[in-house]
Design a protein around this motif. Structure first.
Motif, PDB file in Angstrom:
ATOM      1  N   LEU A   1       0.826  -1.209   0.000  1.00  0.00           N
ATOM      2  CA  LEU A   1       0.000   0.000   0.000  1.00  0.00           C
ATOM      3  C   LEU A   1       0.858   1.255   0.000  1.00  0.00           C
ATOM      4  CD1 LEU A   1      -2.832  -1.007   2.509  1.00  0.00           C
ATOM      5  CD2 LEU A   1      -2.921  -1.013   0.015  1.00  0.00           C
ATOM      6  N   THR A   2       1.916   1.259   0.793  1.00  0.00           N
ATOM      7  CA  THR A   2       2.767   2.455   0.837  1.00  0.00           C
ATOM      8  C   THR A   2       3.495   2.666  -0.491  1.00  0.00           C
ATOM      9  OG1 THR A   2       4.550   1.145   1.845  1.00  0.00           O
ATOM     10  CG2 THR A   2       3.111   2.383   3.332  1.00  0.00           C
ATOM     11  N   LYS A   3       3.766   1.570  -1.198  1.00  0.00           N
ATOM     12  CA  LYS A   3       4.432   1.694  -2.504  1.00  0.00           C
ATOM     13  C   LYS A   3       3.452   2.057  -3.614  1.00  0.00           C
ATOM     14  CE  LYS A   3       8.249  -1.502  -1.519  1.00  0.00           C
ATOM     15  NZ  LYS A   3       8.839  -2.839  -1.805  1.00  0.00           N
ATOM     16  N   GLY A   4       2.182   1.649  -3.458  1.00  0.00           N
ATOM     17  CA  GLY A   4       1.205   1.847  -4.531  1.00  0.00           C
ATOM     18  C   GLY A   4       0.363   3.101  -4.396  1.00  0.00           C
ATOM     19  N   PHE A   5       0.425   3.757  -3.228  1.00  0.00           N
ATOM     20  CA  PHE A   5      -0.398   4.944  -2.996  1.00  0.00           C
ATOM     21  C   PHE A   5       0.458   6.070  -2.426  1.00  0.00           C
ATOM     22  CE2 PHE A   5      -3.277   1.371  -3.002  1.00  0.00           C
ATOM     23  CZ  PHE A   5      -4.451   1.845  -3.573  1.00  0.00           C
TER      24      PHE A   5
END
Length: 444
Positions: A226-230
């Motif tokens: 999530l931190t990498k994709g958003f």
């Protein structure tokens, strides 16, 4: 009537079919237009209103009541929604008797406060039922994306405020439906006619929000992904773990988690099909304990006892909730804690020990007594299930400062899973909203 095939003494269909609809009808009938006008006219419209200070979401209560009094409930609803987008649900489940209505000057002077909660429901229901266009519009798209974990009050409030600012939001929730405790954990008589889902549908009319169900953090999505994709992540997944009773025999058949019991009830298509014991003991003293106990009675349990280890003044459930339980025939035993669940395979009773306070500690007196039971419901609190990688845990919850800042860049948290909350829907809404404003500031 036959017993449940699972546990002796627990059976469905204890009442006549029509009794279920009557028992689980709306706890408070909504005000009509005339009743709302009369109730609004009792407000003094205080300049420095203590009711605003007592509201976790800082709604301008005198203003919205004046707007109702002047015949503009739509304007009143906007005043409410600007601070609390889940104002409709909070009007139904918020403990107003210990918040805004307790602070009302009418309460201090007369012992009869302005009906703030019911007036809030009148205003918000008027707008939501009108079919009118959603009262808020999105700002120009920012191109930024935010992941929200948990579609409960904190996550929904955060997502809506972020969408208003023009960000695109994806909510991930582990359950088949959104809503969190609003959908799965609140007494059915407080939120009838599938209101929790109707409120979500209405909220999402703002646009820019996608809800993905069946997506649990740690199993289906990871915090790292999530931190990498958003561009930012908000954690509002609540508390999914269950505290242990720590009493001998708690693994016996008939011992259930109260939140799971309420969830099954809320999702049941036929209440008559829900099995309930003749003698039910609920362990705990909060709102969940009262909700579980009252609904056990409404399903046809003959004897329901709440067992709480401290005295009435320390009970987390408000006096109003305690009185509601008593009015439905629930017995509350104070200053007693469970020490054993009795029975051979299946529950036959609970052995409890009286307690006394020694300073800040609670100790047993050595005097015990037995309560017959064929069903025991644990309402002794929930825990954070799994520890998100890299986040500091404080008191069993995600440590946050200010408006949901976790100390890890790009990650915020709020609601029951975060430190500092009060385990109330209205508090979770405030934390989600405030975190969204901080996220927006960071992304801007």
């Amino acid at each position: 009537m036959t017993n449940s095939p699972f546990t002796p003494g627990i059976a469905p269909g204890r009442l006549q079919p029509g009794a279920y609809d009557a028992n689980f009808d709306d706890l408070h009938a909504p005000l009509d237009g005339h009743e709302a006008q009369v109730a609004a006219d009792r407000c003094y419209f205080c300049h420095d209103a203590p009711c605003i200070t007592a509201c976790p979401t800082d709604i301008d209560i005198p203003l919205f009541i004046r707007q109702i009094a002047t015949g503009t409930p739509e304007a009143a609803a906007r005043t409410i929604f600007e601070q609390n987008i889940l104002g409709g649900m909070c009007a139904r489940v918020c403990p107003t008797e210990t918040l805004c209505e307790e602070a009302c000057v009418r309460e201090a002077a007369e012992g009869k406060p302005v009906l703030i909660g019911q007036l809030q429901r009148f205003a918000t229901d008027t707008v939501m039922a009108s079919g009118a266009e959603h009262p808020f519009t999105r700002a120009a798209p920012t191109g930024k994306t935010v992941a929200v974990v948990g579609a409960g009050p904190a996550g929904l409030a955060c997502a809506h405020r972020l969408a208003m600012h023009g960000h695109d939001v994806v909510i991930h929730d582990a359950r088949p439906k959104g809503g969190g405790l609003n959908e799965y954990g609140i007494a059915a008589y407080k939120t009838v006619n599938a209101f929790a889902q109707a409120e979500i549908d209405w909220l999402m009319e703002i646009g820019g929000i996608t809800l993905e169900t069946g997506k649990a953090l740690g199993a289906d999505v990871t915090l790292d992904s999530l931190t990498k994709g958003f561009d930012a992540v908000f954690l509002g997944m609540g508390l999914a773990g269950v505290n242990a009773l720590r009493a001998e025999g708690e693994d016996k058949d008939g011992v259930l988690d109260a939140v799971g019991f309420i969830s099954d009830l809320r999702q049941a298509s036929d209440l008559a099909g829900l099995p309930i014991g003749r003698n039910v003991v609920v362990i705990g003293g909060g709102m969940t304990a009262v909700d579980a106990a009252v609904q056990s009675r409404l399903l046809g349990a003959e004897m329901v006892t709440i067992l709480y280890r401290r005295g009435p003044d320390a009970m987390p459930a408000s006096q109003y909730e305690q009185d509601l339980a008593a009015s439905k025939g629930v017995r509350i035993v104070f200053n007693a804690m469970p020490v054993a669940v009795l029975g051979n395979g299946s529950v036959t009773g609970v052995r409890a020990e009286y307690t006394r306070a020694e300073g800040k500690s609670l100790v047993g007196t050595g005097e015990t007594f037995d309560i017959p039971a064929d069903q025991v419901l644990k309402a002794i609190g929930q825990t954070l299930e799994g520890t998100p990688d890299g986040l500091q845990i404080e008191g069993g919850k995600i440590a946050v400062t200010g408006p949901g800042q976790t100390g890890v860049a790009g990650i915020w948290a709020g609601g029951d899973c975060a430190s500092g909350g009060e385990d109330l829907t209205v508090t979770a809404v405030a934390e989600g909203r405030d975190a969204a404003e901080d996220i927006h500031k960071a992304l801007s």
